[in-house]
Design a protein around this motif. Sequence first.
Motif: not given
Length: 104
Positions: A96-104
């Motif tokens: 498993a890999k966790v990352s962050r992203e901006e919501t659209k």
Amino acid sequence: MQRPYLKHLAAALALCLPLMAFGAERQVVDIAVKGMTCPLCAYGLEKSLRKADEVDHAAASLKDQNVRIELKPGTQPDIARYKQLIHDAGFTPGEAKVSREETK
């Protein structure tokens, strides 16, 4: 004494609240999955992962043999739970890999 402006204020807030989440950051979890062999497998896995309250969207990929789980803004991932849900759906979870992203 009536306050007619309250009705307008409530309407304005209802329209603006979704915009306040725009640009918020959310966490995304990618988990390798073994055992998916057909589109129905992927669909079932996505449906199973959506049982977790914090999951906003889940997309399983037959080609890549993984699942991408997008969490609701401001929530934390529960990797152990996602892996258990994958296992309960009949598949073998992997890394498993966790990352962050901006919501659209």
